[in-house]
Design a protein around this motif. Structure first.
Motif, mmCIF file in Angstrom:
data_model
loop_
_atom_site.group_PDB
_atom_site.id
_atom_site.type_symbol
_atom_site.label_atom_id
_atom_site.label_comp_id
_atom_site.label_asym_id
_atom_site.label_seq_id
_atom_site.Cartn_x
_atom_site.Cartn_y
_atom_site.Cartn_z
ATOM 1 N N VAL A 631 57.541 -19.064 91.216
ATOM 2 C CA VAL A 631 56.127 -19.438 91.084
ATOM 3 C C VAL A 631 55.607 -19.036 89.703
ATOM 4 C CG1 VAL A 631 53.805 -19.114 92.021
ATOM 5 C CG2 VAL A 631 55.777 -19.207 93.562
ATOM 6 N N ALA A 632 56.082 -17.909 89.220
ATOM 7 C CA ALA A 632 55.590 -17.377 87.938
ATOM 8 C C ALA A 632 55.958 -18.272 86.763
ATOM 9 C CB ALA A 632 56.135 -15.967 87.708
ATOM 10 N N GLN A 633 56.982 -19.094 86.903
ATOM 11 C CA GLN A 633 57.424 -19.933 85.793
ATOM 12 C C GLN A 633 56.331 -20.898 85.326
ATOM 13 O OE1 GLN A 633 60.415 -19.556 84.233
ATOM 14 N NE2 GLN A 633 60.728 -17.826 85.600
ATOM 15 N N SER A 634 55.454 -21.298 86.248
ATOM 16 C CA SER A 634 54.411 -22.273 85.892
ATOM 17 C C SER A 634 53.020 -21.650 85.830
ATOM 18 C CB SER A 634 54.413 -23.415 86.923
ATOM 19 O OG SER A 634 54.189 -22.901 88.230
ATOM 20 N N ASP A 635 52.957 -20.327 85.768
ATOM 21 C CA ASP A 635 51.670 -19.622 85.760
ATOM 22 C C ASP A 635 51.745 -18.528 84.703
ATOM 23 O OD1 ASP A 635 49.596 -17.755 86.290
ATOM 24 O OD2 ASP A 635 49.439 -18.455 88.342
ATOM 25 N N ASP A 636 51.123 -18.781 83.541
ATOM 26 C CA ASP A 636 51.275 -17.859 82.415
ATOM 27 C C ASP A 636 50.815 -16.446 82.742
ATOM 28 O OD1 ASP A 636 52.364 -19.826 80.884
ATOM 29 O OD2 ASP A 636 50.500 -20.356 79.859
ATOM 30 N N ASN A 667 70.408 -1.656 87.825
ATOM 31 C CA ASN A 667 69.141 -2.282 88.206
ATOM 32 C C ASN A 667 68.169 -2.334 87.032
ATOM 33 O OD1 ASN A 667 69.701 -2.995 90.858
ATOM 34 N ND2 ASN A 667 69.133 -0.996 91.669
ATOM 35 N N ALA A 668 68.164 -1.274 86.219
ATOM 36 C CA ALA A 668 67.293 -1.281 85.036
ATOM 37 C C ALA A 668 67.696 -2.411 84.103
ATOM 38 C CB ALA A 668 67.373 0.063 84.317
ATOM 39 N N GLU A 669 69.006 -2.605 83.927
ATOM 40 C CA GLU A 669 69.487 -3.689 83.072
ATOM 41 C C GLU A 669 69.006 -5.039 83.608
ATOM 42 O OE1 GLU A 669 73.693 -5.284 81.144
ATOM 43 O OE2 GLU A 669 73.712 -4.298 83.103
ATOM 44 N N ILE A 670 69.097 -5.228 84.922
ATOM 45 C CA ILE A 670 68.636 -6.480 85.537
ATOM 46 C C ILE A 670 67.145 -6.682 85.277
ATOM 47 C CG2 ILE A 670 68.226 -7.624 87.750
ATOM 48 C CD1 ILE A 670 70.819 -6.263 88.751
ATOM 49 N N CYS A 671 66.360 -5.602 85.462
ATOM 50 C CA CYS A 671 64.901 -5.698 85.268
ATOM 51 C C CYS A 671 64.556 -6.102 83.837
ATOM 52 C CB CYS A 671 64.242 -4.357 85.604
ATOM 53 S SG CYS A 671 64.173 -3.997 87.362
ATOM 54 N N PHE A 672 65.190 -5.472 82.859
ATOM 55 C CA PHE A 672 64.892 -5.811 81.474
ATOM 56 C C PHE A 672 65.285 -7.255 81.162
ATOM 57 C CE2 PHE A 672 65.404 -1.051 80.622
ATOM 58 C CZ PHE A 672 64.036 -0.834 80.618
ATOM 59 N N LYS A 673 66.422 -7.694 81.696
ATOM 60 C CA LYS A 673 66.847 -9.074 81.458
ATOM 61 C C LYS A 673 65.871 -10.068 82.080
ATOM 62 C CE LYS A 673 71.868 -8.476 80.923
ATOM 63 N NZ LYS A 673 73.192 -8.765 81.509
ATOM 64 N N GLN A 674 65.378 -9.763 83.292
ATOM 65 C CA GLN A 674 64.419 -10.650 83.943
ATOM 66 C C GLN A 674 63.120 -10.724 83.151
ATOM 67 O OE1 GLN A 674 66.326 -12.445 85.863
ATOM 68 N NE2 GLN A 674 65.063 -12.319 87.713
ATOM 69 N N ALA A 675 62.683 -9.586 82.646
ATOM 70 C CA ALA A 675 61.457 -9.573 81.838
ATOM 71 C C ALA A 675 61.623 -10.439 80.598
ATOM 72 C CB ALA A 675 61.113 -8.134 81.447
ATOM 73 N N ILE A 676 62.800 -10.386 79.990
ATOM 74 C CA ILE A 676 63.066 -11.203 78.801
ATOM 75 C C ILE A 676 63.086 -12.678 79.173
ATOM 76 C CG2 ILE A 676 64.833 -11.767 77.088
ATOM 77 C CD1 ILE A 676 65.506 -8.717 77.089
ATOM 78 N N LYS A 677 63.679 -13.021 80.336
ATOM 79 C CA LYS A 677 63.683 -14.407 80.797
ATOM 80 C C LYS A 677 62.264 -14.926 80.998
ATOM 81 C CE LYS A 677 68.145 -14.530 83.224
ATOM 82 N NZ LYS A 677 68.787 -14.639 84.568
ATOM 83 N N LEU A 678 61.344 -14.024 81.379
ATOM 84 C CA LEU A 678 59.956 -14.409 81.623
ATOM 85 C C LEU A 678 59.134 -14.464 80.333
ATOM 86 C CD1 LEU A 678 59.420 -12.347 84.878
ATOM 87 C CD2 LEU A 678 59.193 -14.826 84.714
ATOM 88 N N GLY A 679 59.803 -14.305 79.202
ATOM 89 C CA GLY A 679 59.106 -14.467 77.924
ATOM 90 C C GLY A 679 58.797 -13.183 77.207
ATOM 91 N N LYS A 680 59.209 -12.057 77.765
ATOM 92 C CA LYS A 680 58.970 -10.778 77.092
ATOM 93 C C LYS A 680 59.877 -10.732 75.869
ATOM 94 C CE LYS A 680 56.590 -6.934 77.913
ATOM 95 N NZ LYS A 680 55.199 -6.892 78.323
ATOM 96 N N ASN A 681 59.325 -10.691 74.701
ATOM 97 C CA ASN A 681 60.130 -10.788 73.481
ATOM 98 C C ASN A 681 59.654 -9.743 72.479
ATOM 99 O OD1 ASN A 681 62.148 -11.978 71.836
ATOM 100 N ND2 ASN A 681 60.585 -13.112 70.716
ATOM 101 N N THR A 682 59.778 -8.482 72.881
ATOM 102 C CA THR A 682 59.304 -7.392 72.030
ATOM 103 C C THR A 682 60.471 -6.518 71.596
ATOM 104 O OG1 THR A 682 58.955 -5.883 73.890
ATOM 105 C CG2 THR A 682 57.119 -7.332 73.277
#
Length: 935
Positions: A631-636, A667-682
């Motif tokens: 759902v989050a993919q289409s909701d900024d 699990n931390a690695e998975i979380c960071f990767k998911q955040a990056i997939k969602l556009g987190k680019n810091t």
């Protein structure tokens, strides 16, 4: 407090002592002191709700300047009540936003003439004449230009309107003229963007050529020129004697305040200004800037305070001397009136009539007195105001509509749908009833609050008359929201739109007037949405509901209490869980159904996931976040918040609680990767991902992500330190040194890269450089336990057992839980010293803490296994030690260094452990194989 009662307009005046003292001091300063380099005048801003005594205090100031010594006869006084001036001047009888500054200046000037001061204002009269001539000449130039072919499109346009376009300012560099084209179109002139820009520039050039510089400036900036001219008159007037100017009901003209401020500033320091109105001019309001910006000194802002109990008692003692109040009675009346001067006055009149305290304020508690006062004051309104049924309905509507013109129009529209002139209707009402604020489409604040509180009584609230008014409001708002939502199809867009948000709050308000069950059903989904999209709005929604708290059912009060607790600023997990459970219940009741129900389900799941993360329920949190991901993919907005939630959970799992070091968490690695997939680019998140992967032994991907962090922020020191760690473990020591030195260069107070630098130098055998690096790390941060261990290890390698023992003990003292290597080293030193019993205790401690060291990847797998093997050997378990050493050899990687010095120390001990030579032989064989070239 003065012993002699003070009166203003023959009415008792009490309190406000500090406010009067400040005013007296300002008058003394103006009268007796040279302003020196001070350029600001004294300005007193009196603001607050109706009935708080702003006008009375302003009149009291006038009395002080007029009759008190040493001021009497030494101040000229000009007082303007803008409300009275509006009654006499048609130019002010328009919407506030349509009032012109020229008309406001003229009202001031006419007041000056009435005072007989016009001889001092020759510059203003001249500016008026010059402006008129400049306007006439400019109009003639524009008219003449419009006859020319190049200006043909201007023919028939009003010259004054074209002049407004010229005054609006030159277009921005790069502007294509679309805005100008729109302005011309408003005049009925069709012009493309480029043509509009050329027209404006051409007319401006024509005016500059035809008008002299003074005329052109007066034409271009007439308001500023008039303000300065009027200010010069005030300066002339105050050369012999200072002036007090009082401007009351200032909210009527505050739309042109920007030009009045020019006057205030330019009129000089010999004018004292008192400005009384409802708005707090010391604060910013949208484009309205606080007075503090223009007047940083000599500015006094007073939010008119309520009367203290001592003044209430004095007021009653003087006004009703035959019925003195006890302390308990003062307390009751203070609670009932909230110290509002108008309410205190009414209460004293009722008290004088012989009413009992119970009749005045009801029982002595926190709720009843206010209700009784409201009822009493409403009786006064009914006696003096609410005589005609039609007028009563109109005043109720004004109270309920809260200044919303469209709602008020719907409430008052005749049933026969005949044309209805609301403005003229309100003019008639305002002429009859003082509480009506004509141009704000509402009642004065205090009467309005009394009306509202009275109407909330069930007998009034449920009447056909009040229900009809509130239904009209609901229908109007529903129609308006439908229009908003037509252009705002997405939830996230709606929660960024101030108009939509305000109308949602308004609709909630009117629904609670009508039917709380219907209101709750409508409010629940908006409250849920607000928690994700706009938490400020969600809290405002709760404030809206709270206004109806006394009217809510027991279940409604409980729900409100749970929601308020869950939305507090310091919320515990239990309160948040209770709120989410309540929202889950509304979902079961079907209240979250309808349009956007899938999104609402996702929002609720997301909030539950965030709470699970907060409570340490990692699996539950990650499952919830995974469910929200599509759902989050289409909701900024949701996408951003989910990315933040993943990142926060990643930090919780992948970093120590003090943030000092990363942890090996899949699990931390998975979380960071998911955040990056969602556009987190810091830079921060790539650094965190790389740091966790480093601890997981994924050196190559760790290196790539750390480089990405550096690419995003080349001045961020931490990823450089992480890169140094990776290079060190890969055995690329020169690159490691460069990375650590870069981190040190970027952050001179960053201790960790000094520790890393020491590790590399130690592996290279550069012990003195290593010691210097470790000492620098300790100097910058004495809390890092690992530096002490590394420094001690270097001393141990140099066979300086005294210093090694000292620093290993400091390492243990700072963090005993993960001091496995320090325990081992202390055991080796004790063995070297022949202290067998003490050595055995150290080795036992080493093995006790080894599992935790393995879990947190305190060292590389090889280092951890070889340390375990040494402890086992020294405790006499040779076979198990050799087995563990074989595992260590299998785990060797290029960056690992074999610490032969540890074995040599044990070999030279008085009682070397059996099997030490075998271990050395095994390690040398492994090293030879590692260095042989691959076939």
């Amino acid at each position: 407090m003065s012993e002699q009662p003070i009166t203003v307009d023959n009415k008792l005046f009490l309190g406000r002592n500090e406010l009067q003292d400040d005013f007296r001091q300002a008058l003394r300063d103006v009268l007796f002191n040279d302003a020196g380099e001070e350029t600001n005048p004294y300005i007193f801003l009196l603001y607050g709700n109706g009935g708080m005594g702003k006008t009375t205090l302003a009149k009291r100031y006038q009395d002080i300047a007029s009759y008190e010594q040493p001021f009497e006869g030494n101040f000229q006084i000009l007082r303007l009540d803008w409300e009275r001036e509006r009654e006499k001047n048609n130019a002010l009888q328009v919407g506030k936003e349509n009032i012109r500054i020229e008309d406001v200046f003229d009202v001031l000037y006419n007041a000056i003439i009435r005072q007989g001061w016009e001889r001092h204002f020759k510059d203003y009269r001249k500016a008026l004449n010059d402006r008129q001539l400049a306007e006439q000449k400019a109009a003639k130039i524009i008219d003449q230009a419009s006859q020319e072919d190049q200006f043909a499109t201007l023919r028939g346009a009003n010259a004054a309107a074209i002049a407004r376009i010229i005054r609006s300012g030159a277009p921005m560099i790069g502007s294509t003229g679309e805005a100008l084209a729109a302005e011309f179109l408003n005049l009925g002139i069709k012009a493309i963007a480029e043509q509009a820009a050329i027209l404006r520039a051409s007319i401006e050039t024509r005016l500059k050529a035809s008008l002299d510089i003074d005329q052109y400036q007066l034409f271009l900036n007439p308001h500023e020129q008039l303000a300065y001219a009027l200010a010069q008159g005030f300066k002339n007037l105050t050369r012999q004697m200072p002036l007090l100017v009082i401007l009351d009901t200032y909210e009527i003209v505050d739309a042109v305040d920007v030009w009045l401020r020019v006057l205030l500033k330019a009129a000089g320091t010999q004018v004292v200004w008192v400005i009384a109105g409802r708005k707090d001019l010391t604060r910013n309001y949208g484009n309205f800037h606080s007075y503090h910006a223009d007047f940083p000194s000599r500015l006094y802002g007073y939010n008119m305070p309520q009367l203290a109990k001592e003044y209430i008692q004095t007021y009653f003692n003087i006004c009703v001397p035959n019925r003195p109040l006890s302390e308990q009675e003062v307390e009751v009346i203070s609670t009932a009136t909230h110290g509002i001067p108008l309410a205190v006055k009414v209460a004293a009149e009722i008290w004088e009539s012989g009413a009992l305290l119970e009749e005045l304020a009801g029982d002595i508690n926190d709720s009843t007195p206010r209700r009784e006062i409201v009822q009493t004051m409403m009786e006064r309104y009914r006696l003096h105001v609410l005589k005609e049924q039609e007028d009563k309905r109109a005043l109720y509507a004004l109270a309920l509509a809260r200044g919303d013109v469209e709602i008020l129009r719907a409430m008052l529209r005749p049933a026969d749908e005949k044309p209805f002139d609301l403005e003229n209707y309100l003019i008639r009402l305002s002429n009859k009833y003082a509480p009506v604020l004509l141009h704000e489409y509402k009642l004065h604040d205090e009467p309005e609050s009394f009306f509202i509180e009275s109407l909330q009584e069930k007998i009034h609230r449920t009447s056909d008359e009040i229900c009809a008014l509130n239904r009209a409001a609901v229908e109007t708002l529903q129609s308006r929201l439908q229009k908003w939502e037509g252009s705002l199809p997405g939830l996230e867009d709606r929660y960024e739109d101030e108009d939509w948000l305000q109308d949602v709050l308004n609709l909630a308000h009117y629904l609670f007037w009508l039917d709380q069950n219907r209101a709750w059903q409508w409010v629940a989904p908006r409250f849920l949405e607000g928690q994700v999209y706009n938490r400020t709005f969600a809290r405002s929604l709760l404030e809206t509901i709270s206004a109806f708290k006394s009217m809510l059912s027991a279940a409604g009060k409980k729900r409100l209490r749970i929601w308020q607790a869950g939305m507090g600023y310091f919320v515990d997990a239990e309160e948040e869980q209770a709120m989410l459970n309540s929202l889950e219940n509304t979902a079961r009741l079907g209240w979250l159904q309808g349009a956007h129900q899938a999104e609402r389900k996702a929002l609720l799941t997301f909030l539950q996931g965030k709470l699970a993360a907060k409570q340490g329920e990692v699996k539950k949190a990650m499952q919830a976040f995974e469910g929200v991901f599509p759902v989050a993919q289409s909701d900024d907005t949701l996408k951003t918040q989910l990315a933040d939630a993943y990142e926060n959970l990643g930090h919780k799992l992948g970093w120590k609680s003090d943030g000092s070091d990363s942890l090996p968490s899949e699990n931390a690695e998975i979380c960071f990767k998911q955040a990056i997939k969602l556009g987190k680019n810091t830079s921060s998140i790539f650094h965190s991902l790389g740091a966790v992967q480093y601890k997981l032994g994924k050196l190559e991907v760790s290196k790539e992500h750390l480089k990405k962090a550096i690419q995003l922020d080349q001045n961020y020191a931490h990823p450089w330190n992480g890169l140094g760690n990776v290079y060190d473990d890969l055995g690329q020591h020169e690159q490691a040194i460069e990375a650590y030195q870069k981190a040190i260069h970027l952050d001179q107070n960053y201790a960790t890269p000094w520790n890393g630098l020491g590790n590399v130098y130690r592996k290279l055998g550069q012990h003195e450089q290593a010691i210097d690096a470790y000492q620098k790390a300790i100097q910058l941060d004495q809390s890092n336990p690992y530096v002490y261990s590394n420094l001690a290890g270097t001393y141990l390698k140099q066979k300086d057992f005294v210093k090694a023992k000292e620093y290993f003990q400091k390492r243990i003292d700072r963090s005993p839980k993960d001091a496995m290597y320090a325990y081992l080293a202390q055991g080796i030193i004790a063995t070297k010293n022949g202290q067998q019993v003490e050595a055995a205790a150290w080795f036992e401690k080493c093995l006790e803490t080894w599992e935790y060291a393995w879990t947190i990847k305190l060292q590389t797998p090889y280092e951890l296994l070889t340390n375990k093997a040494i402890a086992q050997l020294c405790l006499g378990d040779k076979q198990q030690a050799l087995h563990t050493l074989a595992e260590a050899v299998d785990a060797l990687v290029p960056g690992d260094v074999i610490p032969y010095y540890l074995y040599e120390i044990l070999q030279s001990a008085p009682n070397p452990p059996e099997g030490i030579e075998e271990m050395i032989a095994i390690l040398k064989e492994a090293e030879e194989k590692r260095t042989q070239p691959k076939s």
